[in-house]
Design a protein around this motif. Structure first.
Motif, PDB file in Angstrom:
ATOM      1  N   SER A  73      38.796  65.573 -51.441  1.00  0.00           N
ATOM      2  CA  SER A  73      38.776  65.385 -52.888  1.00  0.00           C
ATOM      3  C   SER A  73      39.156  66.681 -53.604  1.00  0.00           C
ATOM      4  CB  SER A  73      37.384  64.941 -53.343  1.00  0.00           C
ATOM      5  OG  SER A  73      37.106  63.649 -52.880  1.00  0.00           O
ATOM      6  N   TYR A 117      26.216  73.468 -60.608  1.00  0.00           N
ATOM      7  CA  TYR A 117      24.979  72.945 -61.201  1.00  0.00           C
ATOM      8  C   TYR A 117      23.899  72.774 -60.123  1.00  0.00           C
ATOM      9  CZ  TYR A 117      27.851  72.309 -65.283  1.00  0.00           C
ATOM     10  OH  TYR A 117      28.684  72.548 -66.352  1.00  0.00           O
ATOM     11  N   TRP A 163      27.033  75.250 -55.130  1.00  0.00           N
ATOM     12  CA  TRP A 163      27.293  76.103 -56.282  1.00  0.00           C
ATOM     13  C   TRP A 163      27.197  75.368 -57.622  1.00  0.00           C
ATOM     14  CZ3 TRP A 163      32.090  75.710 -59.119  1.00  0.00           C
ATOM     15  CH2 TRP A 163      32.236  76.683 -60.113  1.00  0.00           C
ATOM     16  N   LEU A 206      34.359  70.693 -53.878  1.00  0.00           N
ATOM     17  CA  LEU A 206      33.770  70.942 -55.193  1.00  0.00           C
ATOM     18  C   LEU A 206      33.168  69.696 -55.832  1.00  0.00           C
ATOM     19  CD1 LEU A 206      33.343  73.003 -57.513  1.00  0.00           C
ATOM     20  CD2 LEU A 206      35.581  72.336 -58.377  1.00  0.00           C
ATOM     21  N   VAL A 207      33.749  68.544 -55.570  1.00  0.00           N
ATOM     22  CA  VAL A 207      33.255  67.345 -56.264  1.00  0.00           C
ATOM     23  C   VAL A 207      32.650  66.298 -55.336  1.00  0.00           C
ATOM     24  CG1 VAL A 207      34.884  67.640 -58.158  1.00  0.00           C
ATOM     25  CG2 VAL A 207      35.499  66.162 -56.256  1.00  0.00           C
ATOM     26  N   ALA A 208      32.986  66.347 -54.065  1.00  0.00           N
ATOM     27  CA  ALA A 208      32.423  65.352 -53.150  1.00  0.00           C
ATOM     28  C   ALA A 208      31.041  65.818 -52.713  1.00  0.00           C
ATOM     29  CB  ALA A 208      33.327  65.183 -51.933  1.00  0.00           C
ATOM     30  N   SER A 209      30.112  64.916 -52.738  1.00  0.00           N
ATOM     31  CA  SER A 209      28.751  65.271 -52.372  1.00  0.00           C
ATOM     32  C   SER A 209      28.612  65.189 -50.856  1.00  0.00           C
ATOM     33  CB  SER A 209      27.791  64.301 -53.072  1.00  0.00           C
ATOM     34  OG  SER A 209      26.465  64.638 -52.782  1.00  0.00           O
ATOM     35  N   GLN A 210      29.389  66.030 -50.197  1.00  0.00           N
ATOM     36  CA  GLN A 210      29.407  65.987 -48.732  1.00  0.00           C
ATOM     37  C   GLN A 210      30.188  67.170 -48.175  1.00  0.00           C
ATOM     38  OE1 GLN A 210      31.432  62.307 -48.065  1.00  0.00           O
ATOM     39  NE2 GLN A 210      33.420  63.148 -48.525  1.00  0.00           N
ATOM     40  N   MET A 224      26.061  68.255 -55.964  1.00  0.00           N
ATOM     41  CA  MET A 224      27.382  67.843 -56.427  1.00  0.00           C
ATOM     42  C   MET A 224      28.505  68.502 -55.643  1.00  0.00           C
ATOM     43  SD  MET A 224      27.262  67.409 -60.510  1.00  0.00           S
ATOM     44  CE  MET A 224      26.148  68.673 -61.033  1.00  0.00           C
ATOM     45  N   SER A 225      28.214  69.668 -55.050  1.00  0.00           N
ATOM     46  CA  SER A 225      29.302  70.378 -54.380  1.00  0.00           C
ATOM     47  C   SER A 225      28.777  71.164 -53.194  1.00  0.00           C
ATOM     48  CB  SER A 225      29.962  71.351 -55.352  1.00  0.00           C
ATOM     49  OG  SER A 225      29.078  72.432 -55.602  1.00  0.00           O
TER      50      SER A 225
END
Lengths: 670, 358
Positions: B121, B183, B181, B139-143, B164-165
């Motif tokens: 992603s 939030y 990192w 950065l955006v995939a929760s994995q 979240m990242s």
């Protein structure tokens, strides 16, 4: 009596009631009538240009961005077909261009700019461009210029219908329907417009690494890519009502509804699948304006109230696992604006005019990103008071001034002053000299101040000082030919230019860092020639703009000082030529931008520091006929006539040669 | 009618005179292998977000020469949008291009492409566990992605619910430490054999860089977030953590509002370097308090603040990247380990990270 006639003529001009030609039957390019010597007081010293009504209704597929790039000296930065397009005057930014619709400022209070791709050209009846300090008559914050869009009262008595349908490459469908009614006391105009396109044009991708399914590289050939995630569907409804109860009272109301759903096209270099990673923006907007005017012998009063409500949603969805989609960005913004204005004009005699205008806006913004749980809620009252004076002591000399005070969110700006003058040098050839000089201010947008993260509440207003002078001429009217033109030299300085830059913490933040010096030349020429049944006309705009960054260098290695601002071309030109013969018409449009730099230093060690010169040609052929006494026309257009391969902004592809076919039918006098 | 056709013909003839646009493929350049074979450093320049003008530059340590935009020159293609990092493993360079969703594999001796891995992603960094297993943060995939570098494919995913990242990674034994990192304020501890999360450790807001010192202790840099953040805003910190006991040994807190950026280790891993408000500070790993004097002051007469930092593992030379205004060619400053200036050179737009080639 003569004096009274002049006074009423001048006041009537302020209504912007230009002849309506929005129908197949009326779309005729008539020989120009040059009126020399009587220039409305309102225009003393102003650099104003307009796009004629025939051009406005020429094609249903055109939006305001297309229109300005092809028919004016304004620079239009387009991020691709069916995506964001913005306009800037004289090397300034899109936020320095005020765009007003029936007196209501369309600039977003969040971003400061207007997306021209969402303004259909068929929704505009009269369009004027106000360059440089001339724009101070229109609104505050217009440091570069202003564009006024007006809807005007239908003039054809009775009921009238206009239908237009366009089909084009990439499944493009544009449908337009307009009904007008004009009676003795009231008139109405209803317009419906729908535009859609899959917009998935193919292009040779010179930028993307060609990866095979097994992860190996095949760079022996360039991939044929498609413009991905770029479909759009827009709906517009515009209702205008005009009422003339008599006794010099005029009322008009306008309601514009917009619903748009657009993909955000992927860059050429993106290796992700459009099925797994989609960015989409949706917008629902309501704009309404109610105006009332009362004309008296020596003065006029007018009041306007307006309301705008917009919901914008920007959503980036990504697939993180075979069955899992997450919103990486899901930002919802609700913007509401209330507008109230009061104008008093006093014109005791033909020689002078006084005008005062009080504008009040209240903007409220509620923006929130569901994923990061960030956003802001903010409102601002914006007030502006304009006092203007125009005086023409003799037929040849005119002088004027604008004084503007502004009060934004509790902050008072210094007085903005504009001085204007013109001088009729040679009456026979309409040679007129004009000059203007002024200061201006633009307050930060709500995003500049409050955006989370990065907003900077300590920003100052941007300040400008500009002047221009020029000459215009128009040959006396002749039945076979017409020629008019103008040249303008301009020079302006903008201090405390607000610029968003990445910060140390990983987000962007604005600051008053830039100082820009813009200067250049604008040329305009219009000509027509009638040879028996053949008529040839041309409209040429040419401009040279030097937009120098003169801000304090950020350090000894900052190479941006005195360089051209990124994406501002030094040279630009547009040409529209029309050849008419009986029922046939050929229209050729050409648009040119010189090299645009993508870096502030106008140089980079990479191969992506510049976009080469832009040449674009469109060719249309139109045939007009009557079917059962109903005017009918059919028009074919070749876009990108020379089949150029190009990008509009870095790695934003544009289509090669493509086509549209339009049909128009006007079953008038129902 | 004849006149009409005549005028029409003239018009069409004029059209043919219209110039063509200057838009063409990039040309492939056979880069001088001699230059690239000398020890040096790849500089990863992010470019501008959504402009696709990221680039790789190569700086030869011995000749002090820079080869610009080597990826595009060697491959006649653009690197992409937002190049994030580059990691060397088994003689190949893995370049993560964040907003193009890809990890390119290049031959570092020529910059020629060898292959690529897609399907991410918003990838950020690569960490190698073995020849057939690596992790890619996002950065955006929760994995965390599990990839096979040989097959060049994603072979699995480690879900990181509640985060979240994923960002930087450091391996201690069989445990992978990952900073979350965006939030967030968490370090994840992952078992590389079972690919499961063992534990989560709470640290300062927005933990980014991770480093391991010579005593096997882990350092984590937290930027502290930003004013007004709904997640919170606090002073930036440096923490030294014992990865065995998973306890924080020492916390260095900087004044709130200071901009704490990148972090790197000396070759012998006894000194920690970090960027604070554009200046480089050197901190012995056993120090009890923060240094008051910068090893390398922020570049003089410069309002911009460098935010990329790298230390050559061979020589200990310090490299500092300055993006200036982020829309022009950036600058890299090179110093020796004492902070004495050695060289200054231009690179691509928005230089941010370094990959040293022995």
């Amino acid at each position: 009596m003569y004096r009274l006639f002049i006074v009423l003529s001048g006041l009537a001009f302020t209504l912007n009631c230009e002849a309506q030609t929005d129908s197949v039957a009326q779309t005729r390019r008539l020989s120009e009538l040059q009126v020399i010597g009587v220039r409305p007081l309102k225009l003393i010293g102003s650099t104003r240009s307009s796009i004629d009504s025939a051009t406005l209704v020429e094609s249903p597929t055109l939006n305001l961005g297309d229109l300005l790039s092809q028919s004016s000296a304004v620079f239009v930065k387009s991020y691709g077909r069916g995506t964001l397009a913005t306009a800037s005057f004289r090397g300034t930014s899109p936020a320095h261009t005020d765009i007003h619709w029936n007196g209501f400022r369309l600039n977003s209070p969040m971003l400061g700019q207007v997306d021209l791709s969402l303004v259909p050209s068929l929704f505009i009846d009269a369009l004027s461009l106000w360059h440089g300090s001339s724009a101070s008559s229109i609104g505050s914050g217009a440091l570069g210029g202003a564009i006024t869009l007006e809807n005007t009262e239908p003039t054809v008595p009775g009921h009238h219908v206009d239908l237009r349908q366009t089909i084009g490459s990439f499944e493009t469908l544009d449908s337009y329907l307009r009904h007008t009614y004009a009676g003795d006391r009231w008139s109405s105009s209803t317009r419906l417009y729908r535009a859609s396109s899959s917009n998935d044009f193919p292009y040779r991708n010179f930028s993307k690494v060609n990866l095979r399914a097994d992860g190996s590289v095949n760079n022996d050939e360039y991939e044929t890519s498609y413009n991905r995630n770029s479909a759009y569907t827009d709906y517009h409804l515009l209702q205008d009502l005009y009422l003339s109860p008599g006794a010099g009272l005029y009322l008009d109301a306008h309601l514009w509804l917009l619903s748009s759903k657009r993909g955000v096209p992927m860059l050429q270099t993106d290796q992700r699948s459009e099925y797994q990673h989609r960015t989409e923006q949706r917008e629902q907007t309501l704009r309404s304006v109610l105006r009332g005017r009362m004309l008296r012998t020596y003065h006029s009063l007018s009041g306007t109230v307006g309301f705008m409500s917009t919901h914008q949603q920007y959503q980036y969805t990504t697939q993180t696992a075979p069955t899992v989609f997450v919103d990486a960005i899901n930002t919802s913004s609700y913007i509401r604006s209330l507008y109230g204005s009061f104008v008093w004009e006093y014109m005791p005699e033909a020689k002078w005019q006084v005008k005062s205008q009080l504008d009040n806006y209240y903007h409220h913004v509620d923006t929130w990103d569901r994923r990061t749980r960030t956003g802001y809620l903010g409102g601002r009252l914006e007030q502006s008071l304009l006092l203007s004076l125009r005086y023409r002591p003799t037929d040849r000399i005119g002088v004027g001034s604008n004084l503007r005070w502004e009060h934004f969110g509790g902050q008072l700006s210094p007085l903005s002053v504009t001085l204007l003058s013109d001088y009729l040098l040679l009456h026979r050839y309409g040679i007129r000299l004009r000059a203007s000089l002024g200061t201006g201010h633009r307050f930060p947008t709500l995003n500049d101040l409050y955006y989370e993260p990065g907003g900077n509440p300590n920003l100052h207003p941007e300040r400008s000082f500009s002047y221009d002078f020029g000459m215009e001429f128009a040959l006396p009217s002749h039945e076979r030919y017409a020629l008019s033109g103008s040249v303008t030299l301009f020079d302006s300085y903008i201090k405390d230019w607000i610029l968003w830059l990445p910060s140390y913490r990983g987000y962007w933040t604005p600051s008053n860092v830039r100082r820009v010096h813009n200067y250049g030349i604008e040329l305009k020429a219009k000509a027509s020639l009638q040879l028996q049944e053949v008529r040839l006309s041309g409209d040429l705009h040419w401009g040279y703009t030097r937009a120098r960054n003169e801000g304090e260098p950020l350090g000894p290695l900052d190479e941006s000082f005195s360089k051209q601002l990124p994406y501002i071309p030094r040279y630009q030109a547009s040409l529209t030529s029309v050849l008419s013969w009986r029922a046939w018409q050929i229209i050729y449009k050409y648009n040119y931008y010189s090299t645009r730099y993508t870096t502030s230093s106008n140089y980079s060690t990479t191969a992506h520091s510049r976009l080469g010169a832009y040449h674009m040609s469109d060719l249309s052929i139109e045939w007009r006929h009557r079917i059962a006494r109903m005017p009918f026309s059919i028009k074919g257009t070749i876009h990108n006539l020379l089949n150029e391969e190009y990008v509009s902004v870095l790695h934003r592809p544009m289509p090669r040669q493509h086509y549209t076919l339009s049909f128009a039918l006007s079953p008038s006098q129902l | 009618m004849k006149r009409f056709l005549y005028v029409h013909s003239v018009l069409l003839f004029l059209l043919t005179l219209t110039g063509c646009m200057d838009y063409e493929p990039e040309r492939t350049t056979r880069l001088s292998l001699n230059s690239l074979n000398t020890p040096g450093v790849y500089i990863v320049s992010e470019g501008g977000f959504m402009y696709g003008n990221a680039s790789l530059e190569y700086y030869s340590r011995n000749t002090r020469s820079v080869m610009a935009d080597v990826f595009s020159q060697a491959n006649a293609r653009a690197l992409g949008d937002v190049a994030q990092s580059m990691t060397l493993y088994r003689g190949l360079g893995y370049v993560v291009v964040n907003n193009s969703g890809v990890v390119y594999i290049i031959d570092p001796s020529s910059s020629r492409l060898v292959g690529g891995i897609r399907g991410f992603s918003s990838p950020r960094y690569v960490h190698f566990v073995s020849d057939t297993k690596a992790y890619v943060s996002d950065l955006v995939a929760s994995q965390l992605y599990i990839v096979d570098p040989i097959k060049r494919e994603i072979t699995g995913r480690i879900p990181t619910p509640g985060h979240m990242s994923t960002e930087r990674m450091v391996q201690v034994g069989s445990q992978l430490w990952v900073s979350c990192w965006s939030y967030d304020r968490t370090l994840l501890i992952i078992d590389t054999e079972t690919d499961t999360i063992l534990e989560e450790l709470r640290v300062g807001i927005q933990p980014t860089a991770l480093e391991l010192d010579s005593q096997g202790m882990l350092w984590v840099l937290s930027t502290g977030g930003y004013p007004g953040s709904t997640y919170g805003y606090e002073a930036p910190t440096l923490r030294r953590i014992d990865p065995t006991s998973r306890t924080v040994l020492k916390t260095f807190t900087f004044p709130q509002g200071k901009q704490l950026g990148a972090m790197s280790m000396s070759p012998d891993r006894t000194f920690l370097y970090y960027l604070l408000d554009g200046a480089v500070y050197s901190l012995p790993i056993g120090a009890r308090q923060l240094p008051s004097i910068a090893l390398v002051p922020a570049p003089r007469e410069t309002q911009s603040k460098p935010y990329g930092l790298g230390v050559d593992p061979q020589t200990g030379d310090i490299y500092m990247a300055d993006a200036i205004d982020y829309v022009q060619a950036g600058v890299v400053y090179r110093y020796d380990h004492m902070g004495i200036p050695l060289d200054t050179f231009r690179v691509g737009i928005n230089p941010s990270s370094f990959c040293f080639v022995p």
